[in-house]
Write a protein that holds these residues in place. Structure first.
Motif, PDB file in Angstrom:
ATOM      1  N   ALA A  88      42.667  25.721  51.145  1.00 39.05           N
ATOM      2  CA  ALA A  88      43.146  26.087  49.681  1.00 39.05           C
ATOM      3  C   ALA A  88      43.353  27.220  49.464  1.00 39.05           C
ATOM      4  O   ALA A  88      42.480  28.119  49.994  1.00 39.05           O
ATOM      5  CB  ALA A  88      42.208  25.296  48.727  1.00 39.05           C
ATOM      6  N   ARG A  89      44.677  27.764  48.643  1.00 41.65           N
ATOM      7  CA  ARG A  89      44.614  29.176  48.432  1.00 41.65           C
ATOM      8  C   ARG A  89      45.287  29.431  46.868  1.00 41.65           C
ATOM      9  O   ARG A  89      45.784  28.638  46.375  1.00 41.65           O
ATOM     10  CB  ARG A  89      45.629  29.853  49.560  1.00 41.65           C
ATOM     11  N   LEU A  90      45.294  30.564  46.491  1.00 45.63           N
ATOM     12  CA  LEU A  90      45.819  30.859  45.377  1.00 45.63           C
ATOM     13  C   LEU A  90      47.240  30.956  45.533  1.00 45.63           C
ATOM     14  O   LEU A  90      47.914  31.020  46.516  1.00 45.63           O
ATOM     15  CB  LEU A  90      45.623  32.449  44.856  1.00 45.63           C
ATOM     16  N   GLU A  91      47.830  30.196  44.341  1.00 46.00           N
ATOM     17  CA  GLU A  91      49.336  29.930  44.264  1.00 46.00           C
ATOM     18  C   GLU A  91      50.072  30.571  43.107  1.00 46.00           C
ATOM     19  O   GLU A  91      50.999  30.716  42.852  1.00 46.00           O
ATOM     20  CB  GLU A  91      49.583  28.364  44.275  1.00 46.00           C
ATOM     21  N   SER A  92      48.997  31.103  41.971  1.00 50.04           N
ATOM     22  CA  SER A  92      49.517  31.467  41.043  1.00 50.04           C
ATOM     23  C   SER A  92      48.406  32.563  40.430  1.00 50.04           C
ATOM     24  O   SER A  92      47.216  32.635  40.945  1.00 50.04           O
ATOM     25  CB  SER A  92      49.838  30.559  39.791  1.00 50.04           C
ATOM     26  N   ASP A  93      48.816  33.396  39.426  1.00 46.89           N
ATOM     27  CA  ASP A  93      47.877  34.260  38.821  1.00 46.89           C
ATOM     28  C   ASP A  93      46.800  33.863  38.093  1.00 46.89           C
ATOM     29  O   ASP A  93      45.526  34.366  38.277  1.00 46.89           O
ATOM     30  CB  ASP A  93      48.593  35.366  37.967  1.00 46.89           C
TER      31      ASP A  93
END
Length: 347
Positions: free
Chosen positions: A24-29
């Motif tokens: 899982a990773r950041l996709e938006s701010d």
């Protein structure tokens, strides 16, 4: 940093697996990534496992977890890496009129988690979603961690059933369902002051937890026999409030039969093949309320988080077996075969 993580994968009805998938990773701010420390299997997951509801095969699954913030996007202000959080099963913006009214579970900018049985989870709309817990997981014993996990869904959902049914001090309340949500509904009816709580259960292990949580009566009958029994117990009038925590046609039709005129049914069971008679409810002045639980609202504004931390409630009792992620198939099978009330997944 690892590029993959372990996750539970729904392979098809009756079959779960554990696979390495992209982490899982950041996709938006406004996102956060949370390292999961506890997750669990929900009764609603069994609809997929049993092949009774559609779910994409070879996909991740799960919507209840607690964990530690690993990473946050630049717009996130409420938490930072290292914070301990509960992840409510719905994510929400926390700012729109719907959220401000206390119904984050139906936020038009939100949605529902579906990949929480994994080592990491991406949290959209983190500021409007997470429930921050003081300290770290290491500060709490296993029983408290289990109870904190329940306020990600089942305890808050049981509470929503009681609130929606407008349970008041002195009421007679009936709880349909003896799964984790139903048992938490019993606990919630007690918290709201019901003086008589009738739990519909034919399983002694579940009935024992219901009694521990505040049930005054256990009714094992089903269908018309259950209606007749409750009417007999209430002088022929029926219950003031009914918490419908199953979602099946049988359960809902029974609820309609045993609610008194002018009473309210709080519905939180995911509906399957349920039809509601407009005339039947109209001429009985019967209220029907409920839906997906606004978890964050109940955890923070209604005090469920504080009640757990103070030891006033112990809803984690609904977890009657623990598994690690590698044994996710066993966790599902145990619930499917009713060997356990609810399966906890320890990471």
């Amino acid at each position: 940093m690892a590029a993959t993580m372990k996750a539970a994968i729904f392979e098809g009805p009756g079959k779960m697996a554990v696979r390495e998938v992209p982490k899982a990773r950041l996709e938006s701010d406004g996102d956060a990534v949370v390292r999961v420390v506890r997750a669990c299997v929900c009764g609603s997951d069994l609809w997929y496992f049993r092949g009774l509801s559609p779910h994409p095969e070879h996909s991740q699954i799960g919507h209840e977890s607690i964990g530690v913030v690993e990473e946050v996007g630049p717009a996130v202000k409420s938490v930072r890496p290292g914070d301990f959080v509960v992840l409510p099963f719905p994510y929400s913006c926390g700012k729109c009129p719907v959220c401000e009214a206390g119904f984050e579970s139906v936020c038009p900018h939100g949605g529902y988690f579906g990949a929480s049985q994994a080592e990491y989870v991406r949290v959209p709309e983190a500021d409007g979603t997470v429930v921050k817990v003081p300290g770290s997981p290491e500060d709490y014993d296993d029983a408290t961690l289990a109870s904190l996990l329940t306020i990600a869904d089942v305890m808050s959902t049981g509470y929503h059933a009681a609130v929606s049914a407008e349970v008041r001090p002195g009421d007679t309340a009936v709880v349909m369902g003896d799964g984790a949500v139903g048992l938490c509904g019993v606990l919630s009816a007690r918290m709201l002051g019901a003086s008589r709580i009738i739990a519909m259960s034919r399983h002694e292990d579940r009935a024992a937890v219901a009694r521990e949580f505040g049930a005054t009566d256990i009714v094992p009958e089903r269908d018309q026999a259950a209606i007749d029994r409750v009417l007999e117990m209430t002088g022929g009038y029926g219950a003031d409030a009914v918490l419908e925590c199953v979602g099946s046609r049988q359960s809902f039709e029974t609820a309609l039969g045993l609610i008194r005129r002018g009473g309210v049914i709080g519905r939180v069971g995911l509906p399957h093949d349920v039809e509601i008679s407009a005339e039947g409810t109209f001429y009985g002045n019967i209220g029907i309320k409920g839906g997906p639980a606004p978890v964050r609202h109940y955890d923070l504004d209604s005090g469920l988080l504080d009640a757990v931390l103070k030891g006033e409630i112990n809803p984690g009792r609904v977890f009657t077996a623990e598994y690690d992620l590698d044994h996710i198939q066993d966790a599902y099978e145990a619930m499917d075969r009713r060997k356990v009330i609810k399966s906890l997944i320890r990471f």
